[in-house]
Design a protein around this motif. Sequence first.
Motif, PDB file in Angstrom:
ATOM      1  N   UNK A 146    -110.773 -30.130  36.168  1.00 22.43           N
ATOM      2  CA  UNK A 146    -109.852 -29.764  35.096  1.00 22.43           C
ATOM      3  C   UNK A 146    -110.368 -30.291  33.752  1.00 22.43           C
ATOM      4  N   UNK A 147    -109.778 -29.797  32.670  1.00 24.61           N
ATOM      5  CA  UNK A 147    -110.251 -30.171  31.331  1.00 24.61           C
ATOM      6  C   UNK A 147    -110.141 -31.672  31.039  1.00 24.61           C
ATOM      7  N   UNK A 148    -109.032 -32.342  31.406  1.00 29.97           N
ATOM      8  CA  UNK A 148    -109.008 -33.786  31.184  1.00 29.97           C
ATOM      9  C   UNK A 148    -110.177 -34.492  31.856  1.00 29.97           C
ATOM     10  N   UNK A 149    -110.504 -34.067  33.071  1.00 32.25           N
ATOM     11  CA  UNK A 149    -111.619 -34.689  33.789  1.00 32.25           C
ATOM     12  C   UNK A 149    -112.937 -34.464  33.072  1.00 32.25           C
ATOM     13  N   UNK A 150    -113.174 -33.244  32.640  1.00 31.92           N
ATOM     14  CA  UNK A 150    -114.441 -32.943  31.967  1.00 31.92           C
ATOM     15  C   UNK A 150    -114.565 -33.756  30.689  1.00 31.92           C
ATOM     16  N   UNK A 151    -113.446 -33.910  29.966  1.00 38.83           N
ATOM     17  CA  UNK A 151    -113.493 -34.674  28.717  1.00 38.83           C
ATOM     18  C   UNK A 151    -113.803 -36.143  28.979  1.00 38.83           C
ATOM     19  N   UNK A 179     -99.664 -33.523  25.852  1.00 36.57           N
ATOM     20  CA  UNK A 179     -99.668 -33.543  24.391  1.00 36.57           C
ATOM     21  C   UNK A 179    -101.014 -33.155  23.792  1.00 36.57           C
ATOM     22  N   UNK A 180    -102.013 -32.910  24.637  1.00 37.23           N
ATOM     23  CA  UNK A 180    -103.361 -32.596  24.167  1.00 37.23           C
ATOM     24  C   UNK A 180    -103.637 -31.109  24.377  1.00 37.23           C
ATOM     25  N   UNK A 181    -104.101 -30.424  23.348  1.00 39.48           N
ATOM     26  CA  UNK A 181    -104.393 -28.988  23.450  1.00 39.48           C
ATOM     27  C   UNK A 181    -105.785 -28.765  24.036  1.00 39.48           C
ATOM     28  N   UNK A 237    -106.373 -40.455  22.183  1.00 37.13           N
ATOM     29  CA  UNK A 237    -106.163 -41.893  22.411  1.00 37.13           C
ATOM     30  C   UNK A 237    -104.788 -42.215  22.997  1.00 37.13           C
ATOM     31  N   UNK A 238    -103.685 -41.623  22.490  1.00 35.42           N
ATOM     32  CA  UNK A 238    -102.391 -41.928  23.115  1.00 35.42           C
ATOM     33  C   UNK A 238    -102.335 -41.509  24.588  1.00 35.42           C
ATOM     34  N   UNK A 239    -102.918 -40.359  24.919  1.00 33.45           N
ATOM     35  CA  UNK A 239    -102.884 -39.885  26.300  1.00 33.45           C
ATOM     36  C   UNK A 239    -103.698 -40.777  27.221  1.00 33.45           C
ATOM     37  N   UNK A 240    -104.825 -41.272  26.723  1.00 35.97           N
ATOM     38  CA  UNK A 240    -105.684 -42.121  27.545  1.00 35.97           C
ATOM     39  C   UNK A 240    -105.112 -43.531  27.666  1.00 35.97           C
ATOM     40  N   UNK A 241    -104.549 -44.052  26.586  1.00 31.44           N
ATOM     41  CA  UNK A 241    -104.161 -45.457  26.566  1.00 31.44           C
ATOM     42  C   UNK A 241    -102.662 -45.681  26.330  1.00 31.44           C
ATOM     43  N   UNK A 242    -102.174 -45.500  25.104  1.00 32.86           N
ATOM     44  CA  UNK A 242    -100.842 -45.980  24.729  1.00 32.86           C
ATOM     45  C   UNK A 242     -99.714 -45.405  25.586  1.00 32.86           C
ATOM     46  N   UNK A 243     -99.726 -44.095  25.822  1.00 34.51           N
ATOM     47  CA  UNK A 243     -98.651 -43.486  26.607  1.00 34.51           C
ATOM     48  C   UNK A 243     -98.628 -44.019  28.040  1.00 34.51           C
TER      49      UNK A 243
END
Length: 242
Positions: free
Chosen positions: A86-91, A135-137, A187-193
């Motif tokens: 999926x896209x999150x994984x590739x990123x 929250x990430x496009x 950054x919020x998706x990876x860490x803060x959230x």
Amino acid sequence: MYYSILGTGGHILGGMHLVPNDEKKWLPQVECACVAASDIWLESDAGLTFFTAKWRSGAEVLPGDLSAALGAKWGALGIGPLEDFNLPAISVLTSLLFLSGLREGVEPAVKTIVGAAQTLNALESVDEYLAGWACVSDEQFIDQIRLSLRRGPQTSADFRSLHNGWRRWDRAALAKLNDATLIAPLRPAVFANRNRAWAVKIACACAEQTRPLFVVGAGHLCGPGNLLDVLRQEHQLDAVRA
């Protein structure tokens, strides 16, 4: 990076997901922390399931130039074809295309130490992890992949800086590197959230378990919205140095 949550039996251990093949100095501290724990919590226990789970979009949305650039290198990771991810994984995984001489870090070490009387728990499920990316496009993921490819020649140096910062407990250096290697919308998706969600589970575990140990990536302990600052809203923390 090891912290006690005062007033509870809980501890936070900040580790590295990847370490140099010859890195062994950190293992005794991990072993001591695990042996002393009643229960152990990892970020997750889902492995590649996070990366291959069906999501709103995947590799098929990548522009042709990115598909070609990634496809030429992806097989070297040895984790399966690009189109399965999926896209999150590739990123997240793109930067690994430029690294070598590394092995998995704290998670497998913890799993080999866990005793029969201890329980192994996860701070987030696959569904919770993927929901955090809502929250990430797609365009922002693509921007992150392009950044990782542009930084390709710097990736080894970035990793050395990350590793050295972790060894020195230099949270400011780790935060600076996070800012350089992650575009702001991610950054919020990876860490803060995730830190906010984990803090709720950590508080519950500390109330219910005798001496829980929470093992997370060191990146979660630095920068805006880091896990330590979130926990400090309700607890005092104390650094435990070997």
